[in-house]
Motif scaffolding. Structure first.
Motif, PDB file in Angstrom:
ATOM      1  N   LEU A   1     146.006  24.994  72.790  1.00  0.00           N
ATOM      2  CA  LEU A   1     145.219  23.978  73.503  1.00  0.00           C
ATOM      3  C   LEU A   1     144.061  24.631  74.244  1.00  0.00           C
ATOM      4  O   LEU A   1     142.925  24.149  74.195  1.00  0.00           O
ATOM      5  CB  LEU A   1     146.105  23.207  74.493  1.00  0.00           C
ATOM      6  CG  LEU A   1     145.358  22.228  75.398  1.00  0.00           C
ATOM      7  CD1 LEU A   1     144.767  21.080  74.592  1.00  0.00           C
ATOM      8  CD2 LEU A   1     146.268  21.672  76.496  1.00  0.00           C
ATOM      9  N   HIS A   2     144.361  25.744  74.900  1.00  0.00           N
ATOM     10  CA  HIS A   2     143.302  26.443  75.639  1.00  0.00           C
ATOM     11  C   HIS A   2     142.196  26.890  74.687  1.00  0.00           C
ATOM     12  O   HIS A   2     141.011  26.751  74.963  1.00  0.00           O
ATOM     13  CB  HIS A   2     143.909  27.655  76.351  1.00  0.00           C
ATOM     14  CG  HIS A   2     142.907  28.453  77.126  1.00  0.00           C
ATOM     15  ND1 HIS A   2     142.462  28.077  78.367  1.00  0.00           N
ATOM     16  CD2 HIS A   2     142.245  29.600  76.831  1.00  0.00           C
ATOM     17  CE1 HIS A   2     141.569  28.953  78.806  1.00  0.00           C
ATOM     18  NE2 HIS A   2     141.420  29.886  77.892  1.00  0.00           N
TER      19      HIS A   2
ATOM     20  N   LEU B   1     141.459  25.575  71.758  1.00  0.00           N
ATOM     21  CA  LEU B   1     140.714  24.415  71.269  1.00  0.00           C
ATOM     22  C   LEU B   1     139.707  23.944  72.308  1.00  0.00           C
ATOM     23  O   LEU B   1     138.556  23.651  71.982  1.00  0.00           O
ATOM     24  CB  LEU B   1     141.672  23.259  70.992  1.00  0.00           C
ATOM     25  CG  LEU B   1     142.391  23.198  69.672  1.00  0.00           C
ATOM     26  CD1 LEU B   1     143.197  21.909  69.600  1.00  0.00           C
ATOM     27  CD2 LEU B   1     141.407  23.247  68.517  1.00  0.00           C
ATOM     28  N   GLU B   2     140.130  23.882  73.564  1.00  0.00           N
ATOM     29  CA  GLU B   2     139.241  23.398  74.615  1.00  0.00           C
ATOM     30  C   GLU B   2     138.049  24.337  74.783  1.00  0.00           C
ATOM     31  O   GLU B   2     136.905  23.898  74.891  1.00  0.00           O
ATOM     32  CB  GLU B   2     140.005  23.272  75.940  1.00  0.00           C
ATOM     33  CG  GLU B   2     140.989  22.114  75.929  1.00  0.00           C
ATOM     34  CD  GLU B   2     141.783  22.001  77.226  1.00  0.00           C
ATOM     35  OE1 GLU B   2     141.904  23.018  77.938  1.00  0.00           O
ATOM     36  OE2 GLU B   2     142.288  20.901  77.505  1.00  0.00           O
TER      37      GLU B   2
ATOM     38  N   THR C   1     135.776  23.964  71.730  1.00  0.00           N
ATOM     39  CA  THR C   1     135.087  22.681  71.693  1.00  0.00           C
ATOM     40  C   THR C   1     133.877  22.714  72.618  1.00  0.00           C
ATOM     41  O   THR C   1     132.770  22.330  72.236  1.00  0.00           O
ATOM     42  CB  THR C   1     136.054  21.552  72.126  1.00  0.00           C
ATOM     43  OG1 THR C   1     137.194  21.592  71.278  1.00  0.00           O
ATOM     44  CG2 THR C   1     135.387  20.200  72.021  1.00  0.00           C
TER      45      THR C   1
ATOM     46  N   VAL D   1     139.228  17.943  76.404  1.00  0.00           N
ATOM     47  CA  VAL D   1     137.968  17.804  75.676  1.00  0.00           C
ATOM     48  C   VAL D   1     138.180  18.075  74.192  1.00  0.00           C
ATOM     49  O   VAL D   1     137.332  17.764  73.370  1.00  0.00           O
ATOM     50  CB  VAL D   1     136.872  18.767  76.204  1.00  0.00           C
ATOM     51  CG1 VAL D   1     136.499  18.416  77.629  1.00  0.00           C
ATOM     52  CG2 VAL D   1     137.323  20.222  76.102  1.00  0.00           C
ATOM     53  N   ALA D   2     139.305  18.671  73.870  1.00  0.00           N
ATOM     54  CA  ALA D   2     139.561  19.031  72.471  1.00  0.00           C
ATOM     55  C   ALA D   2     139.969  17.794  71.678  1.00  0.00           C
ATOM     56  O   ALA D   2     140.324  16.763  72.243  1.00  0.00           O
ATOM     57  CB  ALA D   2     140.661  20.079  72.407  1.00  0.00           C
TER      58      ALA D   2
END
Lengths: 520, 428
Positions: free
Chosen positions: A316-317, A319-320, A323, B169-170
């Motif tokens: 998740l980290h 991906l964030e 992004t 935000v992903a």
């Protein structure tokens, strides 16, 4: 106002796609490996025909005379596996790279592949199919097929990471750079999409799109009437008379459209100059490929269909971070992308018509500090309130006030000392003030194992039933975090992929806990 | 009345008993304005009195600042753990407070307050605590809890289950393929892994007015609560000639001001102008707010505008600046969580939209906007939201490995609108 909506309406009124980017935002390999194919209706693990290879004019063709026959299927896929291995063997050359480790104070020499492979497929469905084939093949005993499965698994896992170019779909390549006047779901049809971007002379986009729909589908699902009228007799003939010529001819003919369309998509995007950060993002793909190869050589490749525990949080980290980085880089690389932020009012463009570089304010400590002022004349009213933060490269500023055609700004960072005043824009300079500052990097701060509140205290029940990889078709294996994220703005430091736990490799992969991650 | 007070006190004592007991974790469910901040302050005082050091994890810098001011006001020696960019807000206490970017700079403090993001930089080998307090535990994500959980042997989680779910935000779909759901709430993930954890609901909202609390309780909460104030305790006195929506809200607590139905851009200029005009009238007219402590003029700090998107915030703020109005809070639902005002003007999340996406349907978003007020709430919207809801029935997939939300956003939206129907005012 959304520029995206405007461009779609513009495309509609012109009956032709309009550019949405003036730079290529995907890395394009000089020698990509293309794949397009069909599987048996309802059976993704039973390929009927696959056209693949790096040479536009001499593609390889795989056909399976009896797709339900596993021996025939594996024999045919074996050929593809060997050709894939040959293609990948071109990407084994490494170069030494000096990079920071740990806290960033020490340097070490690491080796990174100078280039990485790239797979291009017509559409999302085929990209998904590639992942499924990878899952299917990597469990087999045959070492060649298993290796191909591992490679396809790695390739497919990169698809989930924003900014990665290891697995490209032609539809994504085109929608990232053009806007059509049709529905976004219709953009998923490669033929229709191309018809909007380059309609044949004399035809409008609607007619061209309708014509494209009449062509054989890009796969991996075939046209049911083709199955019935062409494929079935050809398979019968191959089975009963051992004659596969008809099957091969039919397959070559039906896959030719998607094959040429995929190349056409690459050609179109190649005409655009690459965005400045594209190479940096590709570098992260190269590191990932390097680590994947190391794991293949060491025999430590492993995959989990679904991440859990700490790797899930790390993903998740990742991906964030990716992004946010991709959004920022695309806007800074490409004026046409930045225009989207101008249209929404998040960014402002204009001409500096007055400056007061000597302006000072008294800070909370009672000291007088330099805070230059700028006045910018804008074409349209800037409707964001005072206090809004904007950036001009590394110079940060806040809005002090605005009128219908001017904005007053106070510089708060990047040029607030005398030696740096020359970094301010000159009077009469045209500027675009963007909502993107130098990207800050935040470490993921994750522990090595989950703390007690986020895991069950009771002993684990019996191990979970074996995952049937072929079943979880909707939940494609998500790639766990690769450390090599391009975060921009850190020249001289190479993303630190030493601890890249690897794509598709869950905890317990090659990376030892505690190894430095992303020394950015 | 005293029964509400007694029920509240009983809940507080139950929390204290649990905190002094042996449960590894305790969760306190607090509806809007149920005295959560008071509870945290009171428990911190009691814990310090028995010789404990109390680390408190909050979610935003504003929350941390507010809490530190309150704790120092209660006479506790408090440390504020903060990031590099932090500056003290106005009204920062001169005594009883230490600040620092590192734990080492806060030695001697009985209570240490910091955001979850800041606590994540504290290493467990530096120091751990027998009990940690997490404030706004439904606003905090599991991903944030993972980064601080190892610092505490036991945890007290306090929060409002009607808050917005953590977001990313992903691309959410990529995250949904994980076997773990890192965007679960901190309280949710703790209860999932430790189902025996006691959950103590606070039964009384001291913030919401008697005529507005039932709507919020019915539409957004699974555990019902009531208002602590009596119907005659509070009122809003408006000058004559007030906008009908303001006049109605002053009397009934609610008003639903509807502009003509239209599909409009997110930053609907007519809605921006309407909100700015209403605020302008509220802060320039002679308005008094009356409660048991007596009447006083309504100040700008008593008024807030709640919006859905940041660009709406920017447009409303700019419109207010053009009308010469400053000092009125304008913010997104996300940032208004935990805040309270006398009068709130809310931008309906579904106003003017063609669709009803999961983001705009989220129960927590509407709940936060509709539950920040003590006196009155004016919801401003384009007409036609009912039709929109019925045209877009909830179609969220059921995800494996996660619990469904306690309150369904579509149904919460429908129920809320139904309860507001008698308060509908049509804008000219």
């Amino acid at each position: 106002m959304s520029l995206d909506v405007y461009q779609r309406l513009l495309a509609l009124s012109r009956a032709r796609a309009v550019p949405a980017a003036s730079r290529a935002h995907r890395h394009l390999s000089p020698r990509p490996w293309l794949l397009t194919g069909y599987h048996l209706a309802g059976e993704p693990s039973a390929p009927v025909a696959i056209r693949y290879g790096s040479f536009r004019d001499s593609p390889k063709l795989l056909t399976v005379a009896e797709p339900r026959d596993r021996a025939l299927r594996f024999a045919a896929l074996g050929g593809l596996a060997r050709d894939l291995a040959t293609y990948l063997s071109r990407y084994t050359v490494t170069e030494p790279v000096v990079r920071a480790t740990g806290s960033g104070r020490e340097l070490e020499v690491d080796h990174c592949c100078v280039d990485a492979p790239q797979l291009v497929v017509p559409n999302e469905a085929t990209a998904h199919w590639v992942g499924l084939l990878g899952q299917y093949l990597r469990t087999l005993d045959d070492p060649v097929l298993a290796a191909a499965g591992a490679h396809l698994g790695w390739i497919a896992s990169r698809r989930h990471l924003p900014g990665s170019s290891v697995l490209l779909t032609a539809t994504d390549l085109l929608t990232a750079h053009w806007r059509t006047g049709q529905l976004p779901t219709e953009d998923g049809h490669l033929g229709r999409l191309l018809a909007w971007i380059e309609p044949p002379a004399g035809a409008d986009a609607w007619q061209a799109a309708r014509d494209a729909e009449a062509m054989p589908p890009a796969g991996p699902a075939s046209d049911p009437s083709w199955d019935q009228v062409v494929l079935r007799p050809a398979l019968e003939r191959a089975k009963q008379q051992g004659d596969v010529r008809r099957l091969k001819l039919a397959a070559a003919e039906v896959l030719d459209g998607a094959w040429r369309d995929t190349w056409a998509a690459i050609d179109l995007v190649r005409m655009l100059p690459p965005g400045e950060h594209v190479a940096k993002r590709w570098e992260s793909d190269r590191w990932s490929w390097t680590r994947h190869r190391e794991r293949v050589l060491a025999g430590t490749v492993s995959f989990s269909a679904r991440l859990s525990d700490v790797p899930a949080y790390r993903f998740l980290h990742e991906l964030e971070t990716r992004t946010a980085a991709l959004e920022r880089q695309m806007a800074l690389d490409d004026p046409l992308v930045m225009a989207r932020y101008l249209a929404t009012g998040e960014a402002v463009a204009g001409v500096v018509f007055k400056r007061d570089p000597e302006h000072t304010v008294v800070n909370s400590g009672g000291r007088s500090v330099l805070r230059p002022l700028l006045w910018v004349r804008t074409a349209a009213a800037f409707d964001r309130p005072a206090g809004t933060e904007l950036w001009w490269g590394k110079v940060g500023m806040v809005v002090r006030g605005s009128t219908d055609d001017t904005v007053e700004l106070m510089v708060t960072s990047g040029a607030v000392t005398r030696p740096k005043l020359n970094l301010l824009p000159d009077t009469d300079a045209e500027v675009v003030l963007a909502p993107f500052g130098p990207l800050q990097y935040f470490p993921d701060n994750l522990p090595d194992e989950l703390p007690w509140p986020t895991r069950s205290s009771r002993p684990k029940p019996a191990p979970e039933p074996e995952q049937d990889d072929d079943l979880d078709t909707d939940l494609a294996p998500a790639a766990p975090a690769a450390a090599a994220v391009d975060l921009g703005g850190t020249p001289g430091r190479v993303p630190g992929p030493r601890a890249d736990p690897g794509d598709g490799v869950p905890a317990g992969g090659t990376a030892a806990p505690g190894e430095p991650r992303g020394a950015l | 009345m005293s029964s509400a007070g007694a029920r509240h006190e009983a809940a507080i004592e139950e929390v204290w008993d649990r905190v002094r007991g042996t449960d590894r974790a305790v969760v306190v469910d607090s509806p809007p304005g149920a005295g959560k901040s008071t509870l945290v302050r009171e428990l911190a005082k009691r814990l310090v009195a028995v010789g404990e050091h109390v680390p408190i994890v909050v979610q935003t810098n504003d929350q941390a600042d507010d809490l530190v001011i309150a704790l120092a006001g209660a006479g506790l020696s408090t440390g504020r753990l903060h990031g590099q960019e932090w500056t003290p807000p106005t009204g920062w206490p001169r005594t009883k407070v230490r600040t620092g970017t590192k734990l080492g700079e806060l030695g001697g403090c009985d209570v240490i307050v910091g955001t979850a993001a800041k606590w994540a930089f504290v290493k467990a080998d530096e120091r751990t605590w027998p009990l940690g307090v997490i404030d706004e535990a439904y606003q905090m994500s599991a991903a944030a809890l993972v980064r601080v959980g190892h610092l505490f042997d036991r945890l007290l989680l306090v929060g409002d289950p009607g808050q917005l779910a953590p977001f990313t935000v992903a691309d959410e779909h990529s995250v949904r393929s994980l076997a773990t759901w890192p965007l679960d709430t901190a309280a949710g993930t703790l209860l999932r892994h430790h189902p025996d954890t006691p959950v103590i609901p606070l039964p009384v909202s001291w913030r919401l007015a008697p005529h507005t609390a039932p709507v919020i309780s019915d539409a957004f909460y699974t555990r019902a609560f009531t208002a602590g104030a009596a119907p005659t305790d509070r009122r809003l006195e408006l000058a004559s000639l007030a906008h009908p929506a303001l006049a109605h809200a002053a009397e009934h607590g609610w008003a639903l001001l509807e502009l003509p139905a239209a599909h409009v851009p997110r930053t609907d200029p007519a809605l921006v102008a309407t909100l700015a005009d209403l605020v302008h009238q509220l802060v320039t007219a002679d308005v008094s707010t009356v409660d048991p402590s007596g009447p006083r003029p309504l100040s700008r700090a008593d008024v807030a505008v709640g919006v859905v998107h940041r660009d709406q915030k920017a447009h409303v703020e700019a419109a207010l600046q053009r009308r010469g109005v400053t000092g009125v809070t304008v913010d997104t639902a996300n940032r208004l969580q935990g805040r309270q005002y006398e009068v709130v003007l809310a931008w309906h999340p579904l106003s003017g939209r063609r669709d009803a996406s999961a983001f705009h349907l989220e129960a927590g978003r509407l709940c936060v906007l509709a539950s920040r007020h003590r006196q009155a709430c004016v919801v401003v919207s384009r007409a036609g939201v009912e039709e929109q809801l019925h045209a877009y029935p909830a179609a969220e997939p059921v995800w494996l490995g996660t619990d469904p939300p306690q309150v369904d956003g579509w149904e919460a939206n429908r129920a809320f609108l139904e309860r507001l129907a008698p308060h509908r005012i049509t804008a000219r």
